[in-house]
Motif scaffolding. Structure first.
Motif, PDB file in Angstrom:
ATOM      1  N   TRP A 112      93.267  74.885  31.502  1.00  0.00           N
ATOM      2  CA  TRP A 112      93.739  73.732  30.721  1.00  0.00           C
ATOM      3  C   TRP A 112      94.915  73.024  31.395  1.00  0.00           C
ATOM      4  O   TRP A 112      95.713  72.351  30.756  1.00  0.00           O
ATOM      5  CB  TRP A 112      94.144  74.157  29.300  1.00  0.00           C
ATOM      6  N   VAL A 113      95.024  73.169  32.691  1.00  0.00           N
ATOM      7  CA  VAL A 113      96.068  72.442  33.425  1.00  0.00           C
ATOM      8  C   VAL A 113      95.641  70.994  33.595  1.00  0.00           C
ATOM      9  O   VAL A 113      94.489  70.715  33.944  1.00  0.00           O
ATOM     10  CB  VAL A 113      96.311  73.096  34.807  1.00  0.00           C
ATOM     11  N   ASP A 114      96.571  70.081  33.335  1.00  0.00           N
ATOM     12  CA  ASP A 114      96.291  68.651  33.480  1.00  0.00           C
ATOM     13  C   ASP A 114      96.064  68.351  34.964  1.00  0.00           C
ATOM     14  O   ASP A 114      96.907  68.663  35.810  1.00  0.00           O
ATOM     15  CB  ASP A 114      97.472  67.843  32.954  1.00  0.00           C
ATOM     16  N   ALA A 115      94.927  67.745  35.287  1.00  0.00           N
ATOM     17  CA  ALA A 115      94.580  67.472  36.682  1.00  0.00           C
ATOM     18  C   ALA A 115      95.600  66.573  37.376  1.00  0.00           C
ATOM     19  O   ALA A 115      95.761  66.633  38.596  1.00  0.00           O
ATOM     20  CB  ALA A 115      93.192  66.841  36.764  1.00  0.00           C
ATOM     21  N   SER A 116      96.301  65.735  36.607  1.00  0.00           N
ATOM     22  CA  SER A 116      97.278  64.826  37.212  1.00  0.00           C
ATOM     23  C   SER A 116      98.476  65.572  37.790  1.00  0.00           C
ATOM     24  O   SER A 116      99.283  64.985  38.508  1.00  0.00           O
ATOM     25  CB  SER A 116      97.764  63.810  36.176  1.00  0.00           C
ATOM     26  N   ARG A 117      98.593  66.869  37.493  1.00  0.00           N
ATOM     27  CA  ARG A 117      99.699  67.668  38.026  1.00  0.00           C
ATOM     28  C   ARG A 117      99.385  68.216  39.412  1.00  0.00           C
ATOM     29  O   ARG A 117     100.189  68.930  39.994  1.00  0.00           O
ATOM     30  CB  ARG A 117     100.013  68.824  37.067  1.00  0.00           C
ATOM     31  N   LEU A 118      98.219  67.864  39.950  1.00  0.00           N
ATOM     32  CA  LEU A 118      97.813  68.322  41.275  1.00  0.00           C
ATOM     33  C   LEU A 118      97.683  67.143  42.236  1.00  0.00           C
ATOM     34  O   LEU A 118      97.026  66.152  41.914  1.00  0.00           O
ATOM     35  CB  LEU A 118      96.477  69.061  41.223  1.00  0.00           C
TER      36      LEU A 118
END
Length: 616
Positions: free
Chosen positions: A465-471
């Motif tokens: 559930w990690v937000d993809a925008s954080r990568l």
């Protein structure tokens, strides 16, 4: 006599960025009867005007240019356009506002070639009458040069066919047709004489094996004609550092041998370093594209424990040393010794392979994190995740020691997937108050060949559930160009998940702004080689400023690597660079910084710089 009126229909380019000056010069020319006038406010505009007349150079009269014209490398332009020996020569009238008689463009090399270079320098207090006289004189010289060239062509064509063919064959027997250097057979024949002569004398000498790094990419991207022109220009560059009677040969497509007679090992290394440095500073232009070239040099000497009886032995040793240099990262020198052979390298790889596999299985790889700072606010934008390996006795092994082996031995895909999964797990483990933290992850040059990369990223994001925008995924410019279509396709698919992309080491490879224009990335990381000497190197300042302006206009954020000093931070802010990364902001650590921001003003006001800002 030359009819001046017949020359007034030629195109005159007024390359002046100061509007009033350009207007006054244009007015003076028009009053003198010159009507075909084109304006150029920077260096790139000059090439835009000239491009349609590539095959009709006689229609171009001359260029009147301000020595301080923006985006213009005036010395290189004068060499390429006004120093030709054929009818395509374009004269220059250079306007300088400096009081010194020696202007910056008029270096020793250019001054010594005035017999063939049509460059006329005028100082700050020139009159328009003097300017018109210079224009008339340069146009007349161009016309005379054109007539002379036509006469020479006519005389050559009148030679008997048999005589021309025979002369050419005799020349090609011992010379390379493109560069005019010795060919391999003649080189080895003359080197054999030197070796025979020095058998009893034990004379000193060294052979340099020079290979252009990634030259095949130039041919693939630009065509063989451009590649040939690059070879010729590099040969001309190298000749400046060697004596006229040096034994210099082209023995392969992009491979050269240079024998330095009566040179010690130390002297040979010094000469090789001079050549390598000159090539590093050289910029090759074709159209709107600028290429930064590097070379690998292998060195073998006559001063060895075993006597060398045949030239091929000396060449082979130098070639092995050159291959070792290329295998260790290119753009470097390598001195041959008995241990630098392919077998030793294979043994080295065999030694590392089980260690890398063991590290993957037993969790002996780990990540460290280095902050990337917003230069205006001091806010930490994100962290770059950098891989390390645990060694014996709690030592830390740099990625430079094991990543090249992993790439050669096919283990890099496993490492890429491990880094992606570990980085996402790290983000998922952070507490809610740190949900703003994001990471940049390096991908190897072969990452886009791995079909499991995309599903791994997608599945891991869904599970955690990690937000993809954080990568943000980073890929080097060279790797992106090498696999352009696959890279662009994979980047589109990964960005569709919500992730971002950065083009790493921009400017270190081939400086192709065409690729930047069409590449779907969010960040451009300017290579550290342009940042480390930014304060003292005017060329780096021009290039960094240009990169920043172009990236900004294309809607991409810029990140400067290897930021080492307060002065560099200040200069980067002036150029509009968005983010900085380096030891001055923070070293790569296993833990994140406690603060969410860094005081940029405090850093700028520091009296001294921090030590090496390397970030890897």
């Amino acid at each position: 006599m030359v009819n001046n009126n017949s020359l007034k229909d030629r195109i005159i380019i007024v390359a002046e960025h100061e509007e009033e000056s350009a207007r006054n010069i244009t007015k003076a020319l028009q009053e003198a009867g010159y009507e075909n006038i084109r304006l150029a406010e920077d260096g790139s505009k000059i090439y835009e005007v000239l491009r349609p007349y590539y095959n009709r150079p006689e229609q171009v009269g001359l260029v009147i240019i301000n020595e301080d014209l923006p985006q213009c490398q005036i010395r290189e332009m004068c060499r390429s356009l006004s120093c030709t020996t054929d009818g395509s020569i374009i004269p220059f009238v250079v306007l300088s506002k400096k009081n010194s008689v020696q202007t910056t463009f008029c270096d020793k090399e250019l001054c010594e070639s005035q017999s063939r270079c049509l460059v006329y320098a005028m100082q700050h207090d020139f009159s328009f009458k003097e300017l018109l006289m210079a224009v008339e004189f340069q146009l007349g010289m161009k016309h005379e040069r054109f007539l002379r060239h036509k006469q020479e062509e006519r005389l050559i064509n009148e030679l008997a066919e048999r005589k021309v063919v025979d002369s050419k064959l005799k020349y090609l027997v011992v010379h390379d047709e493109l560069t005019g250097l010795y060919n391999r057979n003649n080189f080895e024949r003359q080197l054999r004489l030197i070796l025979n002569r020095g058998k009893d004398l034990r004379q000193e000498g060294a052979l340099l094996f020079i290979d252009i790094d990634r030259f095949s990419m130039i041919n693939e991207l630009e065509g063989f004609e451009v590649g040939d022109r690059l070879l010729v220009e590099l040969v001309v560059l190298v000749r400046k550092f060697i004596s006229a009677n040096s034994l210099f040969a082209r023995i392969g497509s992009d491979e050269f041998c240079l024998f330095l007679e009566n040179k010690t090992e130390t002297q040979a290394i010094t000469e090789a370093q001079k050549i390598k440095k000159a090539v590093e500073e050289f910029r090759f232009f074709t159209g709107e594209v600028c290429y930064s070239i590097s070379i690998s040099i292998g060195i073998s000497t006559l001063n060895t424990s075993s006597h060398i009886y045949h030239p091929s032995e000396l060449v082979l040793r130098a070639r092995q040393a050159c291959n070792t240099a290329k295998a260790n990262g290119r753009n470097m020198l390598w001195l041959f010794n008995d241990n630098d052979i392919a077998v030793k390298e294979r043994r080295h790889d065999i030694f590392w392979v089980p260690l890398i596999k063991k590290a993957l299985l037993e969790k002996e790889l780990f990540l460290v994190y280095q902050p990337v700072v917003e230069l205006n606010s001091g806010e930490i934008s994100h962290y770059e995740a950098l891989i390390r390996m645990k060694g014996e006795d709690n030592t830390v092994i740099s990625p430079h020691q094991f990543i090249p082996v992993a790439e050669r031995m096919g283990l890099i895909h496993n490492i890429d997937l491990w880094v992606v999964e570990t980085a996402i797990d790290f983000l998922a483990s952070l507490p809610a108050e740190m949900s703003h933290i994001s990471l940049a992850i390096n991908l190897s040059s072969s990452a886009f060949q791995e079909t499991a990369l995309l599903p791994t990223i997608r599945d891991k994001l869904e599970l955690t559930w990690v937000d993809a925008s954080r990568l943000t995924f980073e890929i080097t410019e060279t790797a992106a160009v090498e696999n352009f279509e696959k890279a662009r396709d994979m980047i589109d698919k990964i960005r569709a998940l919500g992730c971002r992309f950065a083009l790493d080491d921009f400017g270190a490879g081939f400086c192709s702004f065409n690729y930047l224009k069409s590449f779907p990335v969010d960040y451009v990381k300017i290579d550290g080689q342009f940042i480390q000497n930014l304060i003292d190197d005017e060329t780096d300042q021009v290039l960094v400023k240009s990169m920043a302006e172009i990236a900004t206009r294309l809607g991409k954020k810029t990140i400067a690597e290897f930021v080492e000093s307060p002065k560099t931070i200040k200069k980067l802010k002036e150029y509009g660079i968005d983010f900085g990364q380096g030891y001055i902001f923070g070293r790569p650590e296993t833990q994140l910084l406690k603060s969410r921001s860094i005081s940029i003003m405090n850093l700028i006001n520091q009296p001294t710089a921090v030590d090496s800002g390397l970030s890897f």
